[in-house]
Design an enzyme around this catalytic site. Structure first.
Site, PDB file in Angstrom:
ATOM      1  N   HIS A  21       0.475  -1.019  -0.120  1.00 38.57           N
ATOM      2  CA  HIS A  21       0.116   0.113  -0.139  1.00 38.57           C
ATOM      3  C   HIS A  21       0.672   1.232  -0.115  1.00 38.57           C
ATOM      4  CE1 HIS A  21      -3.423  -2.403   0.409  1.00 38.57           C
ATOM      5  NE2 HIS A  21      -3.553  -2.822   1.393  1.00 38.57           N
ATOM      6  N   HIS A  69      -9.838   1.739   0.308  1.00 36.56           N
ATOM      7  CA  HIS A  69      -9.735   0.220   1.870  1.00 36.56           C
ATOM      8  C   HIS A  69     -10.787   0.605   3.150  1.00 36.56           C
ATOM      9  CE1 HIS A  69      -7.162  -2.541   3.548  1.00 36.56           C
ATOM     10  NE2 HIS A  69      -6.567  -2.511   3.248  1.00 36.56           N
ATOM     11  N   GLU A  99     -11.322  -3.816  -3.144  1.00 37.41           N
ATOM     12  CA  GLU A  99     -10.416  -3.010  -3.677  1.00 37.41           C
ATOM     13  C   GLU A  99     -10.665  -3.266  -5.542  1.00 37.41           C
ATOM     14  OE1 GLU A  99      -6.900  -3.563  -0.890  1.00 37.41           O
ATOM     15  OE2 GLU A  99      -8.077  -4.225   0.158  1.00 37.41           O
TER      16      GLU A  99
HETATM   17  C1  BGC Z   1      -4.701  -6.170   2.085  1.00 37.84           C
HETATM   18  C2  BGC Z   1      -3.995  -7.556   2.942  1.00 37.84           C
HETATM   19  C3  BGC Z   1      -4.072  -6.108   4.511  1.00 37.84           C
HETATM   20  C4  BGC Z   1      -4.638  -5.338   4.548  1.00 37.84           C
HETATM   21  C5  BGC Z   1      -4.208  -3.896   5.298  1.00 37.84           C
HETATM   22  C6  BGC Z   1      -5.437  -5.660   1.907  1.00 37.84           C
HETATM   23  O1  BGC Z   1      -5.620  -4.843   0.696  1.00 37.84           O
HETATM   24  O2  BGC Z   1      -4.733  -7.510   0.560  1.00 37.84           O
HETATM   25  O3  BGC Z   1      -3.432  -8.592   2.874  1.00 37.84           O
HETATM   26  O4  BGC Z   1      -3.448  -7.237   5.575  1.00 37.84           O
HETATM   27  O5  BGC Z   1      -5.073  -4.517   2.745  1.00 37.84           O
HETATM   28  O6  BGC Z   1      -5.829  -4.194   5.997  1.00 37.84           O
END
Ligand code: BGC
Length: 384
Positions: free
Chosen positions: A137, A211, A349
């Site tokens: 991210h 998210h 997402e």
């Molecule tokens: C990811 C997860 C991650 C989460 C964060 C998601 O987009 O795919 O692996 O733990 O985001 O909280």
């Protein structure tokens, strides 16, 4: 958390602004909804964080300037009772201390880049590694941890917020100054639309998403196992133990990943499929049958039987990460004071595929000077 002066902007502008100037809270505008700003908190470095409330149709949305976070999203059930369906926190400190990206804008690159490296135009770039061996991210200070500039807008009967920020060249290891604009719009029908736009001054990679963790029965009411989910994807991208795609586009048929016909999220989540074990549930990119499109096309329907709430998602993106809240482990309480546990919310997402910069056969995430990155996702709400 303190609430100071509130700025109110309504579609029937004159009446609303006059009311705001008089220090009053105006009634809803006749059409086009309204936008209200209040002070939400202050970061350690003294930066002020605002919370904006926009409302249209039966939908009310609260957004923080910090991370562009969707703090709450209120929609009606089949009896017209509104509830917040988005996981989050009541105060800024909790977001800063331990948010697992609740409601946040994610960038420069949504999901993982293997070992935090990629090569572009013969140059190898190194990104901060913040998730085992990988970069997740956008690195340890991604777009979700910056304060965005926010301005309300009205367009016909729509009301919205424009969020902007300029990500400097080299930020979190990524090349190029990236100028980003995100519009959050509530339509007159109460749909929530997100439009992303970005330009760069050097070749770079971009993959923006939001998210939000949803629970259509209401935030803090327990697991989402009985939500029925349909995803228009015949294939998904299996991952290794560190959740990096192997490169294969595997068929969902005959696996727990087959959501082509609506089924409960909880139905196959305890199947001992190796992919489910790696992720402790679902945390996978689904390859949308429609591919990349110029206009948002329907890809997902989620129905919560108790409340009757239905959410449909349409997107221009080729993929969607279905994450079943596997890493919510009962270590903190959310907005309404209830402790969040595994699967108390789910994320969908919309995105390009994880680790695309290292998979030349995946749809490209490269953005070059002179090009404009564009991506749109629409969440529509109804009841049954
Ligand atoms: C990811 C997860 C991650 C989460 C964060 C998601 O987009 O795919 O692996 O733990 O985001 O909280």
């Amino acid at each position: 958390m303190t609430t100071s002066r509130r700025t109110v902007i309504t579609a029937g502008a004159a009446a609303g602004l006059a009311a705001a100037a008089a220090g009053a809270t105006p009634a809803d505008a006749n059409s086009g909804g309204r936008a209200v700003r209040e002070h939400f908190g202050t970061l350690k470095d003294g930066t002020r964080v605002d919370r904006w409330t926009i409302e249209n149709g039966r939908t009310r949305l609260k957004v923080l300037s910090y991370g562009g976070i969707v703090q709450t999203l209120e929609i009606p059930d089949r009896h017209g009772h509104r509830a917040n369906v988005s996981l989050g926190f009541a105060d800024l400190d909790s977001y800063v201390a331990h948010s697992p990206y609740f409601g946040a804008l994610i960038g420069r690159y949504g999901n993982r880049i293997a070992r935090g490296t990629f090569t572009l135009n013969g140059h190898k770039y190194r990104l901060p590694v913040n998730d085992g061996p990988n970069s997740l991210h956008g690195g340890d200070k991604g777009f979700d941890k910056h304060v965005w500039s926010v301005k309300p807008f009205h367009k016909g009967a729509d009301v919205g917020l424009t969020l902007r920020r300029v990500s400097p060249d080299g930020e979190m290891g990524y090349p190029g100054t990236l100028t980003v604009r995100v519009d959050y719009t509530l339509t007159a029908a109460g749909d929530f639309r997100i439009d992303y736009e970005a330009t760069t001054d050097k070749p770079t990679v971009v993959n923006l998403t939001n998210h939000t963790y949803f629970n259509l029965a209401g935030e803090g009411t327990g697991t989402v196992y009985d939500h029925r989910l349909r995803i228009a994807a015949s294939r998904y991208t299996p991952v290794d133990k560190t959740l990096i795609p192997t490169g294969e586009l595997a068929k969902v048929a005959g696996t727990p990943f087959d959501f082509r016909r609506a089924k409960e999220i909880g139905r196959d989540i305890r199947e001992a499929h190796p992919q489910v074990l790696y992720a402790q549930g679902y945390d996978h990119n689904f390859v949308l049958d429609k591919g990349v499109t110029h206009r948002p096309e329907n890809i997902v329907t989620v129905t919560e039987p108790g409340s009757g709430r239905v959410m449909k998602i349409a997107t221009t993106e080729p993929g969607v990460q279905f994450y079943s809240g596997n890493f919510l482990t009962g270590t903190f309480a959310g907005t309404s004071g209830h402790v969040y546990r595994q699967s108390d919310g789910f994320c969908l997402e919309t995105q390009h595929f994880p680790d695309s910069p290292n998979h030349p056969d995946f749809p490209s995430t490269v953005l070059r000077p002179g090009q404009t990155y564009r991506s749109s996702t629409v969440h529509s709400f109804s009841t049954r």
